[in-house]
Design a protein around this motif. Structure first.
Motif, PDB file in Angstrom:
ATOM      1  N   ILE A  94       1.988   8.613   8.823  1.00  0.00           N
ATOM      2  CA  ILE A  94       2.174   7.271   9.615  1.00  0.00           C
ATOM      3  C   ILE A  94       0.526   7.116  10.610  1.00  0.00           C
ATOM      4  N   GLN A  95       0.127   7.611  10.848  1.00  0.00           N
ATOM      5  CA  GLN A  95      -1.255   7.644  11.336  1.00  0.00           C
ATOM      6  C   GLN A  95      -1.940   7.210  10.565  1.00  0.00           C
ATOM      7  N   ILE A  96      -1.978   7.597   8.362  1.00  0.00           N
ATOM      8  CA  ILE A  96      -2.644   6.573   7.710  1.00  0.00           C
ATOM      9  C   ILE A  96      -2.488   4.985   8.083  1.00  0.00           C
ATOM     10  N   ALA A  97      -1.198   4.842   8.067  1.00  0.00           N
ATOM     11  CA  ALA A  97      -0.654   3.126   7.944  1.00  0.00           C
ATOM     12  C   ALA A  97      -1.018   2.497   9.890  1.00  0.00           C
ATOM     13  N   GLU A  98      -1.388   3.711  10.141  1.00  0.00           N
ATOM     14  CA  GLU A  98      -1.455   2.903  11.571  1.00  0.00           C
ATOM     15  C   GLU A  98      -2.755   2.589  11.880  1.00  0.00           C
ATOM     16  N   ALA A  99      -3.662   3.308  10.926  1.00  0.00           N
ATOM     17  CA  ALA A  99      -5.121   3.587  10.843  1.00  0.00           C
ATOM     18  C   ALA A  99      -5.385   1.432   9.980  1.00  0.00           C
ATOM     19  N   LEU A 100      -4.616   1.786   8.554  1.00  0.00           N
ATOM     20  CA  LEU A 100      -4.772   0.980   8.019  1.00  0.00           C
ATOM     21  C   LEU A 100      -4.893  -0.682   8.740  1.00  0.00           C
ATOM     22  N   ILE A 101      -3.697  -0.760   9.730  1.00  0.00           N
ATOM     23  CA  ILE A 101      -3.462  -1.726  10.766  1.00  0.00           C
ATOM     24  C   ILE A 101      -4.747  -1.854  11.462  1.00  0.00           C
ATOM     25  N   ASP A 102      -5.245  -0.782  12.215  1.00  0.00           N
ATOM     26  CA  ASP A 102      -5.870  -0.609  13.262  1.00  0.00           C
ATOM     27  C   ASP A 102      -7.483  -1.883  12.636  1.00  0.00           C
ATOM     28  N   GLU A 103      -7.401  -1.408  11.197  1.00  0.00           N
ATOM     29  CA  GLU A 103      -8.513  -1.874  10.398  1.00  0.00           C
ATOM     30  C   GLU A 103      -9.010  -2.981   9.633  1.00  0.00           C
ATOM     31  N   GLY A 104      -7.453  -3.423  10.374  1.00  0.00           N
ATOM     32  CA  GLY A 104      -7.293  -4.807   9.586  1.00  0.00           C
ATOM     33  C   GLY A 104      -7.615  -4.134   8.239  1.00  0.00           C
ATOM     34  N   ILE A 105      -7.027  -3.904   7.716  1.00  0.00           N
ATOM     35  CA  ILE A 105      -7.034  -3.372   5.584  1.00  0.00           C
ATOM     36  C   ILE A 105      -5.629  -3.781   5.480  1.00  0.00           C
ATOM     37  N   ILE A 106      -4.678  -4.104   6.390  1.00  0.00           N
ATOM     38  CA  ILE A 106      -3.614  -4.578   5.973  1.00  0.00           C
ATOM     39  C   ILE A 106      -2.929  -5.552   6.792  1.00  0.00           C
ATOM     40  N   VAL A 121       1.079  -1.291  -0.058  1.00  0.00           N
ATOM     41  CA  VAL A 121       0.277  -0.484   0.172  1.00  0.00           C
ATOM     42  C   VAL A 121       0.921   0.761   0.062  1.00  0.00           C
ATOM     43  N   ALA A 122       0.696   2.466  -1.207  1.00  0.00           N
ATOM     44  CA  ALA A 122       1.920   3.122  -1.112  1.00  0.00           C
ATOM     45  C   ALA A 122       1.012   3.975  -0.738  1.00  0.00           C
ATOM     46  N   ILE A 123       1.837   5.137   0.445  1.00  0.00           N
ATOM     47  CA  ILE A 123       1.031   6.772   1.299  1.00  0.00           C
ATOM     48  C   ILE A 123       1.924   7.082   0.770  1.00  0.00           C
ATOM     49  N   ASP A 124       0.982   8.286  -0.264  1.00  0.00           N
ATOM     50  CA  ASP A 124       1.836   8.879  -0.738  1.00  0.00           C
ATOM     51  C   ASP A 124       1.863  11.192  -0.725  1.00  0.00           C
ATOM     52  N   ASN A 125       2.461  11.362  -0.259  1.00  0.00           N
ATOM     53  CA  ASN A 125       2.747  12.761   0.529  1.00  0.00           C
ATOM     54  C   ASN A 125       2.499  14.001  -0.632  1.00  0.00           C
ATOM     55  N   THR A 126       2.961  13.086  -1.311  1.00  0.00           N
ATOM     56  CA  THR A 126       2.711  14.840  -2.488  1.00  0.00           C
ATOM     57  C   THR A 126       1.428  14.196  -3.511  1.00  0.00           C
ATOM     58  N   SER A 127       0.839  15.623  -4.275  1.00  0.00           N
ATOM     59  CA  SER A 127       0.194  16.288  -5.253  1.00  0.00           C
ATOM     60  C   SER A 127      -0.481  14.576  -5.838  1.00  0.00           C
ATOM     61  N   ALA A 128       0.150  14.376  -6.275  1.00  0.00           N
ATOM     62  CA  ALA A 128       0.384  13.552  -7.769  1.00  0.00           C
ATOM     63  C   ALA A 128      -1.315  12.550  -7.961  1.00  0.00           C
ATOM     64  N   PHE A 129      -1.320  12.433  -6.724  1.00  0.00           N
ATOM     65  CA  PHE A 129      -2.567  10.989  -6.886  1.00  0.00           C
ATOM     66  C   PHE A 129      -4.147  12.250  -5.960  1.00  0.00           C
ATOM     67  N   ARG A 130      -3.698  13.134  -5.641  1.00  0.00           N
ATOM     68  CA  ARG A 130      -4.612  13.638  -4.137  1.00  0.00           C
ATOM     69  C   ARG A 130      -6.243  13.393  -4.666  1.00  0.00           C
ATOM     70  N   MET A 131      -6.679  14.326  -6.224  1.00  0.00           N
ATOM     71  CA  MET A 131      -7.734  14.199  -6.837  1.00  0.00           C
ATOM     72  C   MET A 131      -8.166  12.960  -7.489  1.00  0.00           C
ATOM     73  N   ASP A 132      -7.500  12.596  -7.747  1.00  0.00           N
ATOM     74  CA  ASP A 132      -7.748  11.351  -8.496  1.00  0.00           C
ATOM     75  C   ASP A 132      -9.056  10.015  -7.375  1.00  0.00           C
ATOM     76  N   PRO A 133     -10.319  10.317  -8.286  1.00  0.00           N
ATOM     77  CA  PRO A 133     -11.464   9.900  -7.503  1.00  0.00           C
ATOM     78  C   PRO A 133     -11.397   8.091  -7.103  1.00  0.00           C
ATOM     79  N   GLU A 134     -10.136   7.374  -8.118  1.00  0.00           N
ATOM     80  CA  GLU A 134      -9.385   6.053  -7.554  1.00  0.00           C
ATOM     81  C   GLU A 134      -9.271   6.159  -5.963  1.00  0.00           C
ATOM     82  N   VAL A 135      -8.558   7.306  -5.839  1.00  0.00           N
ATOM     83  CA  VAL A 135      -7.537   7.244  -4.284  1.00  0.00           C
ATOM     84  C   VAL A 135      -7.742   8.291  -3.382  1.00  0.00           C
ATOM     85  N   PRO A 136      -8.027   7.348  -2.411  1.00  0.00           N
ATOM     86  CA  PRO A 136      -8.551   7.815  -0.891  1.00  0.00           C
ATOM     87  C   PRO A 136      -7.299   8.932  -0.628  1.00  0.00           C
ATOM     88  N   LEU A 137      -8.282  10.447  -0.384  1.00  0.00           N
ATOM     89  CA  LEU A 137      -7.454  11.233   0.461  1.00  0.00           C
ATOM     90  C   LEU A 137      -8.018  11.036   1.899  1.00  0.00           C
TER      91      LEU A 137
END
Lengths: 346, 346
Positions: free
Chosen positions: A334-346, A92-108
């Motif tokens: 990092i909080q996104i990564a932690e939430a992925l673990i907490d929610e059992g997504i990864i 799972v790529a957690i991207d801190n740039t603006s590259a994918f932020r407004m992509d409708p397929e990518v959660p922000l």
């Protein structure tokens, strides 16, 4: 034993990458293996993480084999090429740039605001713009309690948002007091833009380059990202983004209108006091209000100067400050990564 | 031969007083005799005006005998006592403090905005607050052309508004880079208030002390003075006033709504281009916009970053910058005196 993860940090030598590694260590992220990646130029250099020395590897598509979580902060061009490569290899790529932020397929995602969007990811999750994160973190609890119908923000943004070179330039210019506007300027407002202006003893009403409608990209990021994160595509949002001679810590003067009638300042304070990730600093009798110099190094989003508009009963003014490299970037990732673990997504 | 006037400068040794004398000389004000007044402490000292040496006299009621125009900039307490004494002796007192600004008997004047109020004076004319002057100078021509129905401003105010000590403190703190938030602070946000905070590498969301409604006096000055000067007691005005580490030059991010429909950015630009005292600096393709470091020492009010709100068709965003010691204080006072002569009022 809790599960451990292979984590890659892309852009490990940058201002945000460094903070990402600090946060991983400080928050005891469950790391099995860490890979520190950067451009070819930096590959081979040694770097310390959590007291141990690591050799930086070149960020290539193959470097993501076996990686669970890839934290990207090496510029939009790098993310555009390599985040899909990491995702293709199962990370799972957690991207801190603006590259994918407004992509409708990518959660922000700001975990305090829209954690439920994480589950929709297809391999890439975008970390919002620094100035957006702290604002939506403060506005979401207000919206939940009272509704939200208007947002007008003027920012006071620190130079660290433009990277290590901008900090260095402010430092040099600060020491050259007598030169005033004649100090050398090579970095701000935008390194790649045509003109550069001094930042010491100045404010620059340009962050990122201009778009055709007269707003800058930074301003459009705040406008569009806020609507996307808060799931309010019709919310009126306006932004004026300004660089100020502060090292770290973005400040924001925010005017909002709520939907509910007869909301008091005390009501708003109570909501923010109980909100996750928010620290209320609002005691005018003791001159208590948030300031960037005191937010540096802190995890929270600080809110103060809350007051009711004198003309509109549903209008409120807020002053929102956070460390732009932490909650505005590294910490939120990092909080996104932690939430992925907490929610059992990864 | 044109008539010549006896002019007194009260507070001749201060930051604004010094600029007043510079402006009198630079603009060749028709001075027959000049009296430089200050506190007992400064009396007897020599000071240069227009290349000649003068001895400072103590500002006493009797010192205003024979004075035609008395320019006050020595603090509200001094003005409260001595401006009426000057008026009683036949002078017109032009007061740069907040002592009389909201007095219904005292005109509050920006010559480009409400010159007709000058004729109503009863011996005292008030010079508005620095941050108000530059804003109303830009808003009045817009109001005249399109009407005005809402104003929300966030300011970026220079330390020179707090006097020479604040400039010195910013200078010292700027040189102490390594100390960060641990630099010594004794002046800002308000010298007489309980707590003081660093201004170098920081922004402080407090200018002047707080009022009961949560707004500061500076914010209430902007709100109330704008309504009075523009003769719009019902105009909704909101202000958030913030000190930034700039020496001179206040900047303002201003959101307005006009009454007329279908006004374009070009319409607003055209009006400002032809407005007295305004300089339009708005060319985003060449990164042209106003900045405080370039406004220092200039007479004009600079306006740029003009753009239409993306949600409200009658909403516009402006960025307004001026030298707070000149148009924001000394220059406006001298322009009031000039207007009194031009209109035949004295």
């Amino acid at each position: 034993m809790t599960k451990q993860y292979t984590v890659a940090v892309v852009g490990a030598t940058g201002a945000v990458g460094t903070k990402m590694m600090e946060q991983l260590a400080k928050r005891k992220f469950p790391i099995g293996k860490i890979k520190l990646l950067a451009s070819k130029k930096s590959a081979g250099k040694d770097i310390t993480f959590n007291g141990q020395s690591y050799t930086i590897e070149e960020a290539t598509p193959e470097a993501f084999e076996g990686v669970d979580i890839a934290l990207f902060s090496a510029g939009g061009a790098v993310s555009k090429v390599l985040a899909p490569e990491a995702a293709r290899r199962g990370a799972v790529a957690i991207d801190n740039t603006s590259a994918f932020r407004m992509d409708p397929e990518v959660p922000l995602v700001v975990p305090e605001v829209n954690p439920s969007d994480l589950a929709k990811h297809k391999g890439i999750i975008a970390n919002p713009n620094c100035s957006t994160i702290q604002m939506v973190a403060a506005l979401e609890p207000i919206k939940k309690a009272f509704g939200l119908s208007n947002v007008i923000v003027s920012t006071y943004q620190a130079v660290s948002g433009s990277g290590i070179n901008a900090i260095e330039e402010l430092k040099i210019q600060s020491g050259e007091w007598e030169k005033g506007k004649d100090v050398e300027a090579n970095v701000l407002p935008v390194k790649s833009d045509k003109k550069h202006y001094p930042i010491a003893r100045n404010v620059i009403p340009q962050i990122d380059v201009f778009t055709e409608n007269g707003f800058t990209y930074e301003e459009m990021k705040m406008i569009n990202e806020t609507k996307k994160i808060m799931h309010m595509p019709e919310l009126p949002v306006a932004a004026t983004c300004v660089r100020v001679p502060v090292v770290s810590g973005h400040s924001e003067s925010v005017y909002i209108e709520v939907e509910k009638d007869n909301v008091s300042v005390e009501d708003v304070k109570k909501v923010l006091e109980n909100a996750s990730g928010i620290k209320l600093v609002d005691d005018i009798t003791a001159q208590g209000y948030p300031m960037p110099i005191y937010a540096e190094g802190e995890d929270e989003v600080f809110v103060g100067r809350i007051r009711k508009d004198l003309a509109k009963d549903n209008g409120f003014h807020l002053w929102i400050v956070a460390d732009n490299l932490l909650k505005g970037a590294a910490l939120n990732s990092i909080q996104i990564a932690e939430a992925l673990i907490d929610e059992g997504i990864i």
